[in-house]
Design a protein around this motif. Sequence first.
Motif, PDB file in Angstrom:
ATOM      1  N   MET A  80      52.296 -83.194 -61.902  1.00 34.42           N
ATOM      2  CA  MET A  80      53.077 -81.904 -61.823  1.00 34.42           C
ATOM      3  C   MET A  80      52.103 -80.658 -61.145  1.00 34.42           C
ATOM      4  O   MET A  80      52.846 -80.023 -60.295  1.00 34.42           O
ATOM      5  CB  MET A  80      53.466 -81.451 -63.132  1.00 34.42           C
TER       6      MET A  80
ATOM      7  N   SER B 290      57.974 -65.600 -55.810  1.00 32.47           N
ATOM      8  CA  SER B 290      56.882 -66.707 -55.306  1.00 32.47           C
ATOM      9  C   SER B 290      57.221 -67.621 -56.598  1.00 32.47           C
ATOM     10  O   SER B 290      56.493 -67.728 -57.558  1.00 32.47           O
ATOM     11  CB  SER B 290      55.668 -66.226 -55.373  1.00 32.47           C
ATOM     12  N   ILE B 291      57.824 -68.712 -56.305  1.00 31.68           N
ATOM     13  CA  ILE B 291      58.147 -69.888 -57.285  1.00 31.68           C
ATOM     14  C   ILE B 291      57.841 -71.076 -56.603  1.00 31.68           C
ATOM     15  O   ILE B 291      57.212 -71.408 -55.459  1.00 31.68           O
ATOM     16  CB  ILE B 291      59.455 -69.643 -57.839  1.00 31.68           C
ATOM     17  N   PHE B 292      58.277 -72.158 -57.386  1.00 40.53           N
ATOM     18  CA  PHE B 292      58.334 -73.561 -56.838  1.00 40.53           C
ATOM     19  C   PHE B 292      59.575 -74.039 -56.587  1.00 40.53           C
ATOM     20  O   PHE B 292      60.150 -74.445 -57.523  1.00 40.53           O
ATOM     21  CB  PHE B 292      57.374 -74.259 -57.823  1.00 40.53           C
TER      22      PHE B 292
ATOM     23  N   MET C 189      57.628 -67.101 -66.309  1.00 40.93           N
ATOM     24  CA  MET C 189      56.250 -67.531 -65.893  1.00 40.93           C
ATOM     25  C   MET C 189      55.250 -67.020 -66.377  1.00 40.93           C
ATOM     26  O   MET C 189      54.157 -67.484 -66.771  1.00 40.93           O
ATOM     27  CB  MET C 189      56.205 -67.888 -64.310  1.00 40.93           C
TER      28      MET C 189
ATOM     29  N   ASP D 186      60.911 -76.918 -65.507  1.00 40.85           N
ATOM     30  CA  ASP D 186      59.531 -77.433 -64.885  1.00 40.85           C
ATOM     31  C   ASP D 186      58.693 -76.295 -64.389  1.00 40.85           C
ATOM     32  O   ASP D 186      57.288 -76.418 -64.674  1.00 40.85           O
ATOM     33  CB  ASP D 186      59.728 -78.203 -63.774  1.00 40.85           C
TER      34      ASP D 186
ATOM     35  N   GLU E  79      60.328 -65.476 -62.784  1.00 41.19           N
ATOM     36  CA  GLU E  79      58.950 -65.067 -62.376  1.00 41.19           C
ATOM     37  C   GLU E  79      58.330 -64.475 -63.811  1.00 41.19           C
ATOM     38  O   GLU E  79      57.279 -64.916 -63.901  1.00 41.19           O
ATOM     39  CB  GLU E  79      58.899 -63.872 -61.355  1.00 41.19           C
TER      40      GLU E  79
ATOM     41  N   GLN F 268      53.928 -76.966 -53.034  1.00 37.34           N
ATOM     42  CA  GLN F 268      54.938 -76.099 -53.020  1.00 37.34           C
ATOM     43  C   GLN F 268      54.408 -74.584 -52.666  1.00 37.34           C
ATOM     44  O   GLN F 268      54.859 -73.678 -51.710  1.00 37.34           O
ATOM     45  CB  GLN F 268      55.913 -76.130 -53.871  1.00 37.34           C
ATOM     46  N   ASN F 269      53.403 -74.420 -53.587  1.00 30.72           N
ATOM     47  CA  ASN F 269      52.861 -72.714 -53.550  1.00 30.72           C
ATOM     48  C   ASN F 269      51.609 -72.824 -54.371  1.00 30.72           C
ATOM     49  O   ASN F 269      51.579 -72.342 -55.379  1.00 30.72           O
ATOM     50  CB  ASN F 269      54.144 -72.043 -54.357  1.00 30.72           C
TER      51      ASN F 269
ATOM     52  N   ARG G 138      57.983 -84.789 -67.910  1.00 30.37           N
ATOM     53  CA  ARG G 138      59.304 -84.521 -67.966  1.00 30.37           C
ATOM     54  C   ARG G 138      59.774 -84.954 -69.313  1.00 30.37           C
ATOM     55  O   ARG G 138      60.931 -84.609 -70.024  1.00 30.37           O
ATOM     56  CB  ARG G 138      60.370 -85.160 -67.127  1.00 30.37           C
TER      57      ARG G 138
ATOM     58  N   ALA H 280      57.429 -74.816 -67.469  1.00 31.42           N
ATOM     59  CA  ALA H 280      56.406 -75.703 -67.949  1.00 31.42           C
ATOM     60  C   ALA H 280      55.158 -75.782 -67.532  1.00 31.42           C
ATOM     61  O   ALA H 280      53.971 -75.786 -67.919  1.00 31.42           O
ATOM     62  CB  ALA H 280      56.827 -77.089 -68.133  1.00 31.42           C
ATOM     63  N   LEU H 281      55.302 -75.766 -66.108  1.00 29.30           N
ATOM     64  CA  LEU H 281      53.948 -75.525 -65.203  1.00 29.30           C
ATOM     65  C   LEU H 281      52.995 -74.222 -65.814  1.00 29.30           C
ATOM     66  O   LEU H 281      51.900 -74.403 -65.959  1.00 29.30           O
ATOM     67  CB  LEU H 281      54.069 -75.149 -63.942  1.00 29.30           C
ATOM     68  N   ALA H 282      53.530 -73.312 -66.142  1.00 29.95           N
ATOM     69  CA  ALA H 282      52.949 -72.013 -66.457  1.00 29.95           C
ATOM     70  C   ALA H 282      52.481 -72.215 -67.929  1.00 29.95           C
ATOM     71  O   ALA H 282      51.332 -71.878 -67.984  1.00 29.95           O
ATOM     72  CB  ALA H 282      53.829 -70.844 -66.385  1.00 29.95           C
TER      73      ALA H 282
ATOM     74  N   ALA I 196      61.171 -76.497 -55.380  1.00 29.02           N
ATOM     75  CA  ALA I 196      61.780 -77.990 -55.650  1.00 29.02           C
ATOM     76  C   ALA I 196      61.692 -78.334 -57.177  1.00 29.02           C
ATOM     77  O   ALA I 196      62.217 -79.241 -57.560  1.00 29.02           O
ATOM     78  CB  ALA I 196      60.751 -78.954 -54.798  1.00 29.02           C
ATOM     79  N   PHE I 197      61.073 -77.495 -57.857  1.00 30.78           N
ATOM     80  CA  PHE I 197      61.127 -77.730 -59.417  1.00 30.78           C
ATOM     81  C   PHE I 197      62.399 -76.986 -60.082  1.00 30.78           C
ATOM     82  O   PHE I 197      62.775 -75.953 -59.747  1.00 30.78           O
ATOM     83  CB  PHE I 197      59.657 -77.078 -60.203  1.00 30.78           C
TER      84      PHE I 197
END
Lengths: 249, 327
Positions: free
Chosen positions: B199, A90-92, A161, A99, A158, B206-207, A120, A102-104, A94-95
């Motif tokens: 972001m 379970s990821i993103f 993250m 990234d 995963e 997406q999720n 960015r 970085a989101l995490a 398109a990133f």
Amino acid sequence: MTDAILEVQGLSKFFGAVAASDSLTFQVERGCCHALIGPNGAGKSTAIAQITGEVRPDGGSIRFNGREISRWPVHRRARAGLNRSYQITSIFPAFSALDTVALAVLARQPHAFRFWRDARRDERLRRSARSFLDRVGLGDRADVRAGDLAHGEQRQLEVAMVLATNPQLVLLDEPMAGMGRAETQQMLDILRPLKGSLSLLLVEHDMDVVFALADVVTVLVKGRVIASGTPSSIRADADVRRAYLGDGA
Amino acid sequence: MRRRSVVLAAGLALLLAVPPLAAIAGEPFAVTLASRVLIYALAAASLDFIVGYGGMVSFGHAAFLGLGAYTVGIVASHAFDGTAVPLLPFAWHGTDSALIQWPLAMLISALFALVIGALSLRTAGVYFIMITLAFAQMLYHLFLTLPTYGGQDGLNLWRRSEIPGLDLADDVSFYYLTLALLIISLLILKRLVHSRFGMVLRAGKQNEPRLQALGIPTVRYKLLAFVIAGAFGGLAGALTVNHTEFVGPGLLHWTRSGELLVIVILGGLGSLYGSVVGAAVLLILEEVIAGWTEHWMIVLGPFLVLVVLFARRGLYGWLAGREAEGD
């Protein structure tokens, strides 16, 4: 009194007449790796989902660091230091890998209500994210789209993250699912050093992995605990052999 | 970045050149049509911000366009009649100043977006589409049955908004002001998309469950994005009422929301600039084909199907190539 980071007490969850969790009780000691094993449909994944808050239990209590959390929403539990990886990646997609991590990283900060600066070009964020990619061996894949990574790499992503959220307890739902021998070995090398600094609750079908990582093993059948103990005692337990490990074990 | 830069520069040059070209060709109406394109582009871009980046398919975006337009229309009508604006704790006789009218239009639209969003974001997917549609239709019927402000006849704007140093009654000045506001709005939305906030928004599309599992309360981010989109929709409404010098309930009708979605899809989801391309193509096609036949949808429908099938990132994605993905 032992030092438990997670105490699950009398947890129940029914889907119609089927018990996914039936007075489920166990605890995870701080700094240990605790494995949940059991045949398909034993309620392992449902147990994980109740602990993270994705599934609401019908009854029972979940205490994390001594605090009752069973009514907290998912994001609040995550912020408190309880995080998970998924059985189905379970990821993103398109990133980029960087990234994604970085989101995490920004998830653990008070909020991400920053509207102007380009994320960015945010060096602090990127440096921190890169260090987690390095830890799982994806340092040279930072700019690849997460959706384009190989399956094994996505599993590593995963883990990166989850680590980036700065967790105290990590719930690993079949981290080795769909992996080959070499990848499994690599993942073991990533997970093993985590023990001690953080606590792990592991759901895994590969018994070699369970016996390589776990300090305590709990066996579930039909939502109930039928045995719990050290790996060697579980291996020797006649009930477990009959119920689950079967011929090959 | 080269192809994308060329496309953007050419587009900007073309937009800047519309009034002089129209003057040379002796077609002053072209400036009016181009202004309409820019206003629709702004409304569609604000919709693209939540649909293309946030995954919130709102079928009620015309509500914010209409609220912005009615805000300006109502405030201006009180200024014209010299009567007080009702429901206020103090006596205010309205104003013709754009510097008050337009921010007020954005504020009112944003407030309604806050309420509508807070209720709608409890749902997702097709339910979100239906509930935003329902709210917009409620507002449509409200204005339809509000005799104070024209009811189904709508409101005339007797005087365009006033900005010191600019004559908005002049179509060319109005066009350039609209163009400037569109560019500023696009740049602001673009910045937002690439910020930390953006972001999180893009990740949620997406999720979303995974984002929550990471510890991010996604609904707050989506709601804020919804409010921002509403505010820019309100600005487009303020421009539209000045452009046509009229506002009627038709501006809030669901077909208008549908039109905005068509523009977004035609131009390219999640590109912002695509909204300008989409608005230009849709409105110009409508204008041209309507000259031949009143059944212009017969031509437009298949065209839309072709774009969706063969230019999957929309017309802008097709023009700007792979580089558009960084948008």
